[in-house]
Design an enzyme around this catalytic site. Structure first.
Site, PDB file in Angstrom:
ATOM      1  N   GLY A  49      -3.855  -1.394   4.474  1.00 26.45           N
ATOM      2  CA  GLY A  49      -3.441  -0.066   4.931  1.00 26.45           C
ATOM      3  C   GLY A  49      -4.575   0.788   5.467  1.00 26.45           C
ATOM      4  N   GLY A  51      -7.064   2.248   3.871  1.00 16.82           N
ATOM      5  CA  GLY A  51      -8.394   1.907   3.355  1.00 16.82           C
ATOM      6  C   GLY A  51      -9.018   0.780   4.164  1.00 16.82           C
ATOM      7  N   TYR A 222       5.195  11.438  -7.037  1.00 22.81           N
ATOM      8  CA  TYR A 222       4.224  11.180  -5.962  1.00 22.81           C
ATOM      9  C   TYR A 222       3.749  12.510  -5.363  1.00 22.81           C
ATOM     10  CZ  TYR A 222       2.148   9.903  -1.550  1.00 22.81           C
ATOM     11  OH  TYR A 222       1.259   9.791  -0.503  1.00 22.81           O
TER      12      TYR A 222
HETATM   13  N1  LIG Z   1       1.214   5.580   4.390  1.00 23.01           N
HETATM   14  C1  LIG Z   1       1.557   6.853   4.465  1.00 23.01           C
HETATM   15  O1  LIG Z   1       2.509   7.225   5.170  1.00 23.01           O
HETATM   16  C2  LIG Z   1       0.742   7.887   3.725  1.00 23.01           C
HETATM   17  C3  LIG Z   1       1.007   9.239   4.002  1.00 23.01           C
HETATM   18  C4  LIG Z   1       0.263  10.212   3.327  1.00 23.01           C
HETATM   19  C5  LIG Z   1      -0.708   9.830   2.420  1.00 23.01           C
HETATM   20  N2  LIG Z   1      -0.927   8.511   2.175  1.00 23.01           N
HETATM   21  C6  LIG Z   1      -1.968   8.162   1.194  1.00 23.01           C
HETATM   22  O2  LIG Z   1      -2.863   7.235   1.780  1.00 23.01           O
HETATM   23  C7  LIG Z   1      -3.480   6.456   0.758  1.00 23.01           C
HETATM   24  C8  LIG Z   1      -3.486   5.002   1.177  1.00 23.01           C
HETATM   25  O3  LIG Z   1      -2.151   4.561   1.298  1.00 23.01           O
HETATM   26  P1  LIG Z   1      -1.699   3.400   2.295  1.00 23.01           P
HETATM   27  O4  LIG Z   1      -0.651   3.987   3.180  1.00 23.01           O
HETATM   28  O5  LIG Z   1      -2.860   2.736   2.905  1.00 23.01           O
HETATM   29  O6  LIG Z   1      -0.939   2.453   1.259  1.00 23.01           O
HETATM   30  P2  LIG Z   1      -1.121   0.877   0.968  1.00 23.01           P
HETATM   31  O7  LIG Z   1      -1.151   0.125   2.240  1.00 23.01           O
HETATM   32  O8  LIG Z   1      -0.058   0.563  -0.031  1.00 23.01           O
HETATM   33  O9  LIG Z   1      -2.563   0.797   0.271  1.00 23.01           O
HETATM   34  C9  LIG Z   1      -2.768   1.353  -1.003  1.00 23.01           C
HETATM   35  C10 LIG Z   1      -4.024   0.784  -1.614  1.00 23.01           C
HETATM   36  O10 LIG Z   1      -4.163   1.333  -2.930  1.00 23.01           O
HETATM   37  C11 LIG Z   1      -4.424   0.259  -3.820  1.00 23.01           C
HETATM   38  N3  LIG Z   1      -4.030   0.529  -5.190  1.00 23.01           N
HETATM   39  C12 LIG Z   1      -2.802   0.775  -5.686  1.00 23.01           C
HETATM   40  N4  LIG Z   1      -2.858   0.885  -7.026  1.00 23.01           N
HETATM   41  C13 LIG Z   1      -4.149   0.689  -7.392  1.00 23.01           C
HETATM   42  C14 LIG Z   1      -4.840   0.657  -8.633  1.00 23.01           C
HETATM   43  N5  LIG Z   1      -4.206   0.794  -9.802  1.00 23.01           N
HETATM   44  N6  LIG Z   1      -6.172   0.449  -8.625  1.00 23.01           N
HETATM   45  C15 LIG Z   1      -6.834   0.270  -7.462  1.00 23.01           C
HETATM   46  N7  LIG Z   1      -6.238   0.266  -6.261  1.00 23.01           N
HETATM   47  C16 LIG Z   1      -4.907   0.472  -6.231  1.00 23.01           C
HETATM   48  C17 LIG Z   1      -3.632  -0.902  -3.243  1.00 23.01           C
HETATM   49  O11 LIG Z   1      -4.066  -2.138  -3.804  1.00 23.01           O
HETATM   50  P3  LIG Z   1      -3.075  -3.427  -3.802  1.00 23.01           P
HETATM   51  O12 LIG Z   1      -3.013  -3.910  -2.393  1.00 23.01           O
HETATM   52  O13 LIG Z   1      -3.742  -4.380  -4.733  1.00 23.01           O
HETATM   53  O14 LIG Z   1      -1.750  -2.944  -4.295  1.00 23.01           O
HETATM   54  C18 LIG Z   1      -3.983  -0.742  -1.778  1.00 23.01           C
HETATM   55  O15 LIG Z   1      -5.251  -1.264  -1.534  1.00 23.01           O
HETATM   56  C19 LIG Z   1      -2.694   6.743  -0.525  1.00 23.01           C
HETATM   57  O16 LIG Z   1      -3.445   7.633  -1.337  1.00 23.01           O
HETATM   58  C20 LIG Z   1      -1.436   7.449  -0.033  1.00 23.01           C
HETATM   59  O17 LIG Z   1      -0.933   8.368  -0.981  1.00 23.01           O
HETATM   60  C21 LIG Z   1      -0.229   7.525   2.805  1.00 23.01           C
END
Ligand SMILES: NC(=O)c1ccc[n+]([C@@H]2O[C@H](COP(=O)([O-])OP(=O)(O)OC[C@H]3O[C@@H](n4cnc5c(N)ncnc54)[C@H](OP(=O)(O)O)[C@@H]3O)[C@@H](O)[C@H]2O)c1
Length: 341
Positions: A49, A51, A222
């Site tokens: 994602g 990151g 959330y």
């Molecule tokens: N996508 C959106 O629309 C959106 C919108 C607003 C804000 N955000 C924020 O953006 C950030 C990144 O989200 P993303 O969209 O990239 O989601 P994502 O693709 O699901 O990536 C989330 C990452 O967090 C890791 N993670 C989850 N639980 C964890 C734990 N217990 N310890 C360590 N790492 C953990 C996951 O690891 P695994 O792969 O091992 O599960 C994954 O690497 C989040 O904080 C989210 O709230 C996202």
């Protein structure tokens, strides 16, 4: 007559395409491609994602990136994938050349996997100790990892999962690293969300699961964890840290993995997606901007409730309560069992 049957849909399609492209320009793109050689970035949840895309862009600019991930195999796969596209920090087209691994082992850019499970205090403590021992001079901590789940789950210490991982895990991690962060004047980037504007902090049930009512349309736990992220950055900034907080926008990532959408959800969602949804690479621009270029001014900073949206400092439209922000910090200190100055 039949020509219209072709021209009208083609015209509508072309117009939709142009509007979408204009919309994408509004999302913003980091143009600065200057070298980040000798700079060290720590990214939580860097394996996928936002990151992952942040890590990829920083590696491209010769930065050293610590992939702080809970699954080491996924972290290594992410690193391998970036290495396939990257040679000496320059992007090369897929399949064009075999990656030259020697260049990565002998010279920067470096990508280092390091285990971090934000749902476990022991894991966070072990990670912080290892990071401080091996990389005591990192330049930027990016608190990116996060999740959204539909049902009741808890961390190892029995905190409701959104609160425990998205907020408290990062709070503990940052507190354990605070001495080196202060010493090096490192940036701290907090990935929040505009969903914080729909939330409040329920201090009566802090860290506890509360079942949603049938009428609730969004995930209260959330949203509340993202408000906690926002308050965390606000207080960090006020305590003199170089804190930056952002919303990446609605992004196409693994984030919705727990939601199992049905086909009709895609149909209903398509107009919203067309207008709002961005790729992970587009959303990550906000994180990259905060990690490298964003400037907090006397007026526009997290302490004054500004967050970065579309690469611009934007005032939060949420009901930001000063007393809640301060109280969340002290309550979080109690929950992690240590002071955080
Ligand atoms: N996508 C959106 O629309 C959106 C919108 C607003 C804000 N955000 C924020 O953006 C950030 C990144 O989200 P993303 O969209 O990239 O989601 P994502 O693709 O699901 O990536 C989330 C990452 O967090 C890791 N993670 C989850 N639980 C964890 C734990 N217990 N310890 C360590 N790492 C953990 C996951 O690891 P695994 O792969 O091992 O599960 C994954 O690497 C989040 O904080 C989210 O709230 C996202």
């Amino acid at each position: 007559m039949s020509l219209y049957y072709i021209l009208i849909p083609v015209g509508v399609g072309a117009a939709l395409y142009v509007v979408r492209k204009l919309r994408e320009r509004h999302f913003g793109w980091v143009r600065n491609a200057s070298s980040l050689k000798d700079r060290i970035f720590v990214i939580t949840g860097a394996n996928t994602g936002l990151g992952y895309e942040t890590a990829r862009a920083l590696v491209q600019r010769h930065a050293t990136v610590i992939f702080a991930c809970r699954n080491m195999q996924k972290a290594q796969e992410a690193i391998d994938s970036i290495r396939k596209e990257t040679e000496n920090g320059q992007m090369v087209s897929r399949g064009n050349k075999q990656p030259n691994y020697d260049t990565f082992t002998t010279s920067p850019p470096s990508q280092i996997p390091m285990e971090l499970d934000l749902a476990s205090f022991d894991s966070i403590k072990a990670f912080a100790a290892k990071l401080k021992a091996e990389y005591p001079h990192f330049d930027c901590l990016i608190n990116n990892a996060g999740l959204a789940v539909k049902t009741e789950h808890y961390t190892k210490e029995n905190f409701e999962l959104h609160f425990g991982v998205n907020h408290l895990g990062h709070f503990l991690l940052t507190s354990l690293l605070s001495d080196v962060i202060k010493q090096n004047k490192s940036r701290v980037v907090v990935v929040s969300s505009k969903m914080h504007e729909k939330a409040s902090i329920d201090f009566e049930n802090l860290g506890k699961w509360v079942a949603p009512t049938p009428r609730e349309r969004t995930n209260r736990h959330y949203n509340s964890s993202k408000l906690a992220n926002f308050y965390f950055a606000k207080e960090l900034y006020r305590k003199g840290y170089d804190a930056h907080v952002l919303c990446p926008g609605l992004c196409h990532t693994d984030f919705f993995r727990d939601y199992n959408p049905k086909w009709y959800h895609y149909v209903l969602f398509s107009p919203i997606a067309w207008w709002y949804l961005r790729s992970a690479r587009q959303g990550a621009q906000n994180i990259i901007h905060c990690a490298t270029d964003n400037v907090n001014t006397a007026e526009k900073n997290p302490g004054n409730d500004y967050l970065v949206v579309n690469l611009k400092q934007t005032k939060s439209k949420g009901q930001i309560r000063e007393e809640d922000s301060v109280r969340l910090w002290t309550e979080s200190e109690k929950l992690i069992g240590r002071n955080f100055d």
